[in-house]
Design a protein around this motif. Structure first.
Motif, mmCIF file in Angstrom:
data_model
loop_
_atom_site.group_PDB
_atom_site.id
_atom_site.type_symbol
_atom_site.label_atom_id
_atom_site.label_comp_id
_atom_site.label_asym_id
_atom_site.label_seq_id
_atom_site.Cartn_x
_atom_site.Cartn_y
_atom_site.Cartn_z
ATOM 1 N N ALA A 112 -7.525 -11.684 7.628
ATOM 2 C CA ALA A 112 -7.152 -11.285 9.031
ATOM 3 C C ALA A 112 -8.096 -11.999 9.786
ATOM 4 N N GLU A 113 -9.612 -11.581 9.478
ATOM 5 C CA GLU A 113 -10.630 -12.037 10.188
ATOM 6 C C GLU A 113 -10.723 -13.555 10.493
ATOM 7 N N ALA A 114 -10.242 -14.253 9.428
ATOM 8 C CA ALA A 114 -10.059 -15.909 9.425
ATOM 9 C C ALA A 114 -9.068 -16.443 10.228
ATOM 10 N N GLY A 115 -8.229 -15.131 10.716
ATOM 11 C CA GLY A 115 -6.971 -15.925 11.503
ATOM 12 C C GLY A 115 -5.456 -15.842 10.885
ATOM 13 N N CYS A 116 -5.578 -15.314 9.641
ATOM 14 C CA CYS A 116 -4.239 -15.259 8.846
ATOM 15 C C CYS A 116 -3.409 -14.469 9.730
ATOM 16 N N ASP A 117 -1.933 -14.735 9.797
ATOM 17 C CA ASP A 117 -1.156 -13.970 10.825
ATOM 18 C C ASP A 117 -0.471 -13.021 9.945
ATOM 19 N N VAL A 118 -0.198 -13.187 8.593
ATOM 20 C CA VAL A 118 0.614 -12.200 7.759
ATOM 21 C C VAL A 118 -0.218 -12.274 6.393
ATOM 22 N N VAL A 119 -0.471 -11.037 5.945
ATOM 23 C CA VAL A 119 -1.147 -10.969 4.588
ATOM 24 C C VAL A 119 -0.203 -10.202 3.819
ATOM 25 N N ALA A 120 0.177 -10.929 2.557
ATOM 26 C CA ALA A 120 1.142 -10.377 1.795
ATOM 27 C C ALA A 120 0.698 -9.973 0.252
ATOM 28 N N PRO A 121 0.485 -8.761 0.233
ATOM 29 C CA PRO A 121 -0.103 -8.168 -0.898
ATOM 30 C C PRO A 121 1.183 -8.601 -2.173
ATOM 31 N N SER A 122 0.718 -9.084 -3.195
ATOM 32 C CA SER A 122 1.649 -9.547 -4.307
ATOM 33 C C SER A 122 1.003 -8.901 -5.596
ATOM 34 N N ASP A 123 0.304 -7.803 -5.439
ATOM 35 C CA ASP A 123 -0.319 -7.335 -6.691
ATOM 36 C C ASP A 123 0.238 -6.159 -7.267
ATOM 37 N N MET A 124 1.447 -5.403 -6.600
ATOM 38 C CA MET A 124 2.256 -4.282 -6.981
ATOM 39 C C MET A 124 1.151 -3.058 -7.506
ATOM 40 N N MET A 125 0.056 -3.008 -6.721
ATOM 41 C CA MET A 125 -0.558 -1.612 -6.957
ATOM 42 C C MET A 125 -0.010 -0.634 -6.290
ATOM 43 N N ASP A 126 0.176 0.635 -6.596
ATOM 44 C CA ASP A 126 0.691 1.524 -5.671
ATOM 45 C C ASP A 126 -0.354 2.037 -4.503
ATOM 46 N N GLY A 127 0.312 2.401 -3.455
ATOM 47 C CA GLY A 127 -0.422 2.788 -2.154
ATOM 48 C C GLY A 127 -1.223 1.631 -1.511
ATOM 49 N N ARG A 128 -0.960 0.271 -1.906
ATOM 50 C CA ARG A 128 -1.795 -0.410 -1.066
ATOM 51 C C ARG A 128 -1.374 -0.910 0.172
ATOM 52 N N ILE A 129 -0.114 -0.900 0.521
ATOM 53 C CA ILE A 129 0.332 -1.081 1.903
ATOM 54 C C ILE A 129 -0.396 -0.222 2.963
ATOM 55 N N GLY A 130 -0.214 1.134 2.595
ATOM 56 C CA GLY A 130 -0.677 2.223 3.521
ATOM 57 C C GLY A 130 -2.247 1.739 3.664
ATOM 58 N N ALA A 131 -2.883 1.527 2.521
ATOM 59 C CA ALA A 131 -4.296 1.480 2.714
ATOM 60 C C ALA A 131 -4.880 0.131 3.403
ATOM 61 N N ILE A 132 -4.070 -0.911 3.294
ATOM 62 C CA ILE A 132 -4.335 -2.058 4.103
ATOM 63 C C ILE A 132 -4.068 -1.935 5.387
ATOM 64 N N ARG A 133 -2.859 -1.272 5.692
ATOM 65 C CA ARG A 133 -2.499 -1.064 7.228
ATOM 66 C C ARG A 133 -3.483 -0.510 8.093
ATOM 67 N N GLU A 134 -3.838 0.778 7.414
ATOM 68 C CA GLU A 134 -4.883 1.572 8.023
ATOM 69 C C GLU A 134 -6.093 0.880 8.328
ATOM 70 N N ALA A 135 -6.554 0.039 7.179
ATOM 71 C CA ALA A 135 -7.685 -0.912 7.256
ATOM 72 C C ALA A 135 -7.941 -1.757 8.510
ATOM 73 N N LEU A 136 -6.635 -2.343 8.652
ATOM 74 C CA LEU A 136 -6.313 -3.338 9.466
ATOM 75 C C LEU A 136 -6.325 -2.800 10.941
ATOM 76 N N GLU A 137 -5.739 -1.589 10.963
ATOM 77 C CA GLU A 137 -5.671 -0.932 12.598
ATOM 78 C C GLU A 137 -7.235 -0.411 12.756
ATOM 79 N N ALA A 138 -7.939 -0.100 11.835
ATOM 80 C CA ALA A 138 -9.273 0.400 12.047
ATOM 81 C C ALA A 138 -10.242 -0.652 12.487
ATOM 82 N N ASP A 139 -9.837 -1.782 12.096
ATOM 83 C CA ASP A 139 -10.719 -3.122 12.298
ATOM 84 C C ASP A 139 -10.330 -3.807 13.438
ATOM 85 N N GLY A 140 -9.238 -3.185 14.096
ATOM 86 C CA GLY A 140 -8.658 -3.938 15.553
ATOM 87 C C GLY A 140 -7.643 -5.024 15.228
#
Ligand code: PBG
Length: 326
Positions: A156-184
């Protein structure tokens, strides 16, 4: 009843077929999947995917300009890094000056109107070829999610518009969303590979990114069982609740029923990934003269639209765009 009803009436001419056609396939439906390499050679062929090449950053800039002039909305990036940069933690995935951050900037400089989508997963960066961190032989969920958060933030910092988690870990969407919001990064979108199956159709991709030789075992403890359908509903439901903006089904063609199921059940854009093995099958049959490659390519892309997909991630994007624009 026949003969009052004759379904062939509307099929008799081109104009009436066009008039009653239920779905349209256009350039706006395409995401171009591109493998970028940290080598200096401008392009390197991928043996199992004739017509697909790993691109250097310079070649990527050229491709991005082509995408922009063809009207292809977005590029999905996948990295091939030198094996010497891999370790068991996938550390290179969180290098802010790594290949993917550079590739994002390259596209944004060359073609600012083209969206950039980045895979969030560790497999191109690990010596063992798994998408996450290993705890003995098991891919550890929570520790991996911590890593993926860092990887997504760097993208996101480098300018990516869409991050696409392809890993299938549980809970990663919420965790990534929260971190993105916290980082602006309020406007960074998340495209979740929500229903991703443990599939043999990824074979050529693993050659393309150089993880085939590395991969130990399989990915069945985190990717979905090809037998499952209801589980896809649960995966998507959770990802929507956790803040996904779009969801994906992968592979594409063998899982069209899942695309259709999700499109009918949720008000969220659903994407399909026409993966490397699907590309390879069409190309191999076409090269043998057994099918008309262009025709089958367009037919397969249309089938995703018929199933209800918003768009398709495909290695065919440039070729399809040229035909659709003609
Ligand atoms: C892994 C990833 C894979 C693909 C995209 N991201 C392969 C895998 O899960 O092993 C496959 C793409 C393709 O086959 O075209 N994070």
């Amino acid at each position: 009843m026949f003969p009052a009803i004759r379904l062939r009436r509307t099929r008799q001419s081109d104009w009436s077929r066009r008039l009653v056609s239920e779905r349209a396939l256009g350039v706006n439906d395409l995401v171009w999947s591109i493998v970028v390499s940290d080598r200096a050679d401008p392009v390197e062929p991928v043996a199992a995917m004739p017509g697909v090449e790993r691109l250097s950053l310079a070649a990527l800039a050229k491709a991005a300009k082509e995408a922009q002039s063809l009207g292809i909305p977005a590029i999905a990036l996948f990295p091939h890094i030198d094996p010497s940069k891999k370790d068991d933690q996938g550390s290179e995935a969180i290098n802010p000056d790594g290949l993917i951050p550079q590739a994002i900037k390259t596209i944004k400089d060359a073609a600012p109107d083209v969206g950039v989508i980045c895979d969030v997963a560790l497999d191109p960066f690990t010596t063992h070829g798994h998408d996450g961190l290993l705890d003995d032989d098991y891919v550890a969920n929570d520790g991996t999610v911590e890593r993926l958060i860092e990887q997504a933030l760097i993208q996101a910092e480098a300018g990516c518009d869409v991050v696409a988690p392809s890993d299938m870990m549980d809970g990663r969407i919420g965790a990534i969303r929260e971190a993105l919001e916290a980082d602006g990064h309020h406007n960074t979108m998340i495209l979740s590979y929500a229903a991703k199956y443990a599939s043999g159709f990824y074979g050529p991709y693993r050659e393309a990114i150089g993880s085939a030789a590395a991969l130990k075992g399989d990915k069945k403890t985190y990717q979905m069982d090809p037998a499952n359908r209801l589980e896809a509903l649960r995966e998507v439901e959770l990802d929507i609740e956790e803040g996904a903006d779009m969801v994906m089904v992968k592979p594409g063609l063998p899982y069209l029923d899942i695309v259709s199921l999700l499109a009918e059940n949720y008000d969220i854009p659903v994407f399909a990934f026409q993966v490397s093995g699907e590309y390879a099958m069409i190309e191999a049959a076409a090269a043998n003269g057994w099918i008309d490659g262009d025709r089958v390519m367009l037919e397969s892309l249309m089938s995703f639209k018929r199933a209800g997909a918003s768009g398709i991630i495909t290695y065919f994007a440039k070729r399809a765009a040229r035909l659709l624009n003609a």
